[in-house]
Design an enzyme around this catalytic site. Structure first.
Site, mmCIF file in Angstrom:
data_model
loop_
_atom_site.group_PDB
_atom_site.id
_atom_site.type_symbol
_atom_site.label_atom_id
_atom_site.label_comp_id
_atom_site.label_asym_id
_atom_site.label_seq_id
_atom_site.Cartn_x
_atom_site.Cartn_y
_atom_site.Cartn_z
ATOM 1 N N HIS A 303 -14.615 24.116 76.183
ATOM 2 C CA HIS A 303 -14.015 24.482 74.882
ATOM 3 C C HIS A 303 -13.395 25.884 75.032
ATOM 4 O O HIS A 303 -12.562 26.093 75.904
ATOM 5 C CB HIS A 303 -15.119 24.385 73.815
ATOM 6 N N HIS A 349 -6.980 17.240 76.629
ATOM 7 C CA HIS A 349 -7.483 17.440 75.265
ATOM 8 C C HIS A 349 -8.076 16.143 74.750
ATOM 9 O O HIS A 349 -7.625 15.060 75.112
ATOM 10 C CB HIS A 349 -6.363 17.914 74.324
ATOM 11 N N ASP A 404 -5.419 27.146 75.888
ATOM 12 C CA ASP A 404 -6.077 28.076 76.805
ATOM 13 C C ASP A 404 -5.286 28.300 78.097
ATOM 14 O O ASP A 404 -5.544 29.263 78.818
ATOM 15 C CB ASP A 404 -7.488 27.576 77.138
HETATM 16 N N1 CMX Z 1 -8.835 18.202 84.881
HETATM 17 C C1 CMX Z 1 -9.502 17.237 85.549
HETATM 18 N N2 CMX Z 1 -10.046 16.172 84.960
HETATM 19 C C2 CMX Z 1 -9.865 16.039 83.634
HETATM 20 C C3 CMX Z 1 -9.148 16.972 82.886
HETATM 21 C C4 CMX Z 1 -8.635 18.101 83.555
HETATM 22 N N3 CMX Z 1 -7.979 19.071 82.922
HETATM 23 N N4 CMX Z 1 -9.131 16.575 81.601
HETATM 24 C C5 CMX Z 1 -9.833 15.424 81.538
HETATM 25 N N5 CMX Z 1 -10.277 15.103 82.778
HETATM 26 C C6 CMX Z 1 -11.141 13.993 83.154
HETATM 27 C C7 CMX Z 1 -12.446 14.083 82.404
HETATM 28 O O1 CMX Z 1 -13.322 15.008 83.001
HETATM 29 C C8 CMX Z 1 -12.908 12.645 82.449
HETATM 30 O O2 CMX Z 1 -13.427 12.406 83.724
HETATM 31 P P1 CMX Z 1 -14.757 11.486 83.950
HETATM 32 O O3 CMX Z 1 -14.428 10.174 83.333
HETATM 33 O O4 CMX Z 1 -14.919 11.458 85.427
HETATM 34 O O5 CMX Z 1 -15.866 12.191 83.216
HETATM 35 C C9 CMX Z 1 -11.591 11.869 82.319
HETATM 36 O O6 CMX Z 1 -10.548 12.768 82.736
HETATM 37 C C10 CMX Z 1 -11.293 11.402 80.908
HETATM 38 O O7 CMX Z 1 -11.342 12.517 80.047
HETATM 39 P P2 CMX Z 1 -10.401 12.568 78.754
HETATM 40 O O8 CMX Z 1 -10.783 11.442 77.866
HETATM 41 O O9 CMX Z 1 -8.982 12.684 79.158
HETATM 42 O O10 CMX Z 1 -10.798 13.987 78.136
HETATM 43 P P3 CMX Z 1 -12.039 14.338 77.179
HETATM 44 O O11 CMX Z 1 -11.631 14.050 75.775
HETATM 45 O O12 CMX Z 1 -13.297 13.709 77.661
HETATM 46 O O13 CMX Z 1 -12.172 15.893 77.418
HETATM 47 C C11 CMX Z 1 -11.387 18.115 77.643
HETATM 48 C C12 CMX Z 1 -11.255 16.825 76.862
HETATM 49 C C13 CMX Z 1 -10.542 19.192 76.965
HETATM 50 C C14 CMX Z 1 -12.854 18.579 77.617
HETATM 51 C C15 CMX Z 1 -10.909 17.890 79.098
HETATM 52 O O14 CMX Z 1 -9.534 17.549 79.084
HETATM 53 C C16 CMX Z 1 -11.138 19.072 80.015
HETATM 54 O O15 CMX Z 1 -12.233 19.196 80.569
HETATM 55 N N6 CMX Z 1 -10.102 19.962 80.186
HETATM 56 C C17 CMX Z 1 -10.271 21.189 80.967
HETATM 57 C C18 CMX Z 1 -11.052 22.223 80.166
HETATM 58 C C19 CMX Z 1 -10.213 22.776 79.036
HETATM 59 O O16 CMX Z 1 -9.060 23.150 79.195
HETATM 60 N N7 CMX Z 1 -10.819 22.874 77.835
HETATM 61 C C20 CMX Z 1 -10.175 23.508 76.670
HETATM 62 C C21 CMX Z 1 -9.771 22.534 75.594
HETATM 63 C C22 CMX Z 1 -9.176 23.250 74.415
HETATM 64 C C23 CMX Z 1 -10.220 24.059 73.679
HETATM 65 O O17 CMX Z 1 -11.167 23.457 73.138
HETATM 66 O O18 CMX Z 1 -10.145 25.279 73.681
#
Ligand code: CMX
Length: 466
Positions: A303, A349, A404
């Site tokens: 987050h 996201h 971010d």
């Molecule tokens: N890099 C690598 N893998 C990623 C990814 C990224 N940026 N974003 C998603 N994935 C992966 C997930 O880890 C998940 O993998 P597993 O199935 O192996 O667990 C898969 O793709 C599916 O995830 P998703 O449905 O696309 O994404 P979620 O809704 O579960 O998660 C988020 C959303 C933001 C936590 C995720 O995209 C992420 O970890 N991003 C990087 C961290 C980040 O930038 N966070 C900030 C978000 C904004 C904020 O809240 O400030």
């Protein structure tokens, strides 16, 4: 222009005396700079509107819950009401119906400034109305007047070692500030629940006013050997004073802060910091405890801490490839990150499915002011390379950058280099949205939150799965 001032007491008296008073009230409050009185006029109307809606549609279904949703972080479940903002997957955030460019255009500015001041955004979030300049300025003044910290909070911050993470310091200071909670005191003295919102409002205004002082104290204690934060100038806006207390007086940095503190404020209700504040508040924990809980969630790397993670990642990347890199080198680094089981911070996201408009407006800011900055160029080049790779990975639902991915590079450019501090800035801004929502939670009388959970055995049995 004449400005009406209507006090809450006067309003209550008016409500008792005049049965059909809404047109009169609208006239009376339109030019008022008394935010609490304006809310006091709006809340009964909204309560009636929601009551009538629930009477008509209380049993109407708005969605289904699947087993995947239960194991999948409740993604897509429509399970709560959140007034200040709504997030469209393709278009991004709208604050009370206004997109970020519309906010930049319509909200009041500081003298000579081009970015909206967060005071105006807060007014919009909590009332649903675009404020006048006088209304936004009145909030600046009120927050300046409420900004002082009690000595025990300053003592606590001064006693913490500099190796305590800034977000931990932030959360601890907000928690102990609950000694000042007007809501907790009113509750203990048996106040009627119809008045809860008024005390939550008072606490929220106090807390928002004090957050920059807490945040600046943390910054100066942790990175500037505890040198003082200076005095608040009551004739200036919230972001100006915050920047000065941090020790930054470059007008461009102050404009950046106005934009930053506006765009990080709210992202509808289901994200971790917003939902946590709302959930803890539903137990009638006071706004300080509720918001501190939300901040503990914001401190997670998936987050708000992602803005710190992005910078660490970019710095590692730059150390490896220098400033004269090839696209192949960038791709190689990104694949290495993914293959080592880590996420690319700043991308993806849970709801958004396009480039975050909060990213885009920071990019616009950078294109105008720092187009030649090497770190900005790196961020721009990473933007070209990451989405196709995340798409190729196959499982990532949104390959585009979020807020971010961009905030750190701007802060670095203006000299705020300490990346472990970045999430505190996010937290100061997030207060605007989640506390506006908390006032409405109590105004609408929302009950303690308590969704039903099932065990895996129970869930399987309920679906006759063997
Ligand atoms: N890099 C690598 N893998 C990623 C990814 C990224 N940026 N974003 C998603 N994935 C992966 C997930 O880890 C998940 O993998 P597993 O199935 O192996 O667990 C898969 O793709 C599916 O995830 P998703 O449905 O696309 O994404 P979620 O809704 O579960 O998660 C988020 C959303 C933001 C936590 C995720 O995209 C992420 O970890 N991003 C990087 C961290 C980040 O930038 N966070 C900030 C978000 C904004 C904020 O809240 O400030």
């Amino acid at each position: 222009m004449g400005i009406f001032r209507i006090t809450t007491a006067k309003l209550a008296e008016t409500q008792r005396c005049v049965p059909q008073f809404s047109a009169f009230l609208r006239q009376l409050t339109e030019g008022s700079t008394d935010l609490k009185a304006i809310l006091a006029a709006k809340i009964p109307k909204e309560q009636e509107r929601v009551k009538a809606f629930r009477k008509a549609h209380g049993a109407t279904k708005v969605g289904d819950v699947t087993v995947d949703m239960m194991y999948g972080g409740m993604r897509g479940i429509k399970g709560m009401v959140w007034e200040p903002s709504v997030l469209d997957p393709d278009e991004g955030i709208r604050f009370r119906g206004l997109s970020i460019p519309e906010c930049q255009q319509q909200l009041p500015k500081a003298p000579g400034g081009t970015e909206p001041i967060p005071e105006g955004l807060f007014w919009l979030l909590i009332t649903g109305d675009v404020p006048t300049q006088a209304q936004a300025n009145a909030i600046s003044k009120e927050w300046s007047e409420r900004a002082e910290l009690p000595p025990h909070v300053v003592n606590l911050l001064n006693s913490l070692p500099t190796n305590v993470h800034p977000m931990t310091q932030f959360s601890a200071a907000i928690t102990v500030l609950n000694s000042e909670s007007k809501f907790a005191k009113a509750y203990a003295s048996g106040v009627h629940k119809s008045k809860y919102w008024e005390y939550v409002y008072e606490d929220s205004m106090d807390l928002i006013a004090k957050l920059p002082v807490i945040a600046a104290t943390i910054y100066r204690n942790t990175y500037k050997e505890g040198s003082g934060i200076g005095a608040i100038d009551c004739s200036k806006d919230w972001s100006f004073n915050f920047s000065q207390m941090l020790g930054f007086d470059n007008p461009e940095f102050i404009e950046l802060m106005r934009l930053y503190l506006t765009i990080h404020s709210d992202h509808e209700g289901g994200n971790v910091s917003a939902h946590t504040t709302h959930l803890v508040g539903s137990a009638l924990s006071d706004p300080y405890l509720s918001f501190a809980a939300g901040m503990n969630g914001l401190a997670g790397p998936l987050h708000g801490l992602a803005n710190q993670e992005v910078l660490l990642w970019l710095i590692k990347l730059r150390e490896q490839v220098g400033d004269k890199y090839t696209e192949a080198q960038l791709k190689d680094f990104i694949w290495k990150t993914l293959k080592s089981g880590q996420v690319v911070p700043g991308y993806g996201h849970a709801v958004l499915r396009k480039t975050d408009p909060r990213y885009s407006c920071q990019r616009e800011f950078a294109l105008k002011r720092l187009p030649e900055d090497p770190l900005f160029k790196l961020v721009s080049d990473v933007y070209k390379v990451v989405p196709p790779i995340l798409t190729e990975l196959g499982k990532v639902k949104n390959p585009w950058p979020n807020v971010d991915a961009h905030s750190g590079v701007l802060l670095q450019y203006y000299g705020l280099k300490e990346m472990n501090y970045y999430t505190v800035l996010f937290g100061v801004s997030r207060a605007l949205g989640v506390l506006a929502a908390l006032v409405w939670d109590r105004a609408l009388g929302l009950p303690i939150e308590r969704p039903k959970s099932l065990s895996t055995d129970g869930l399987m049995a309920s679906l006759k799965y063997k």
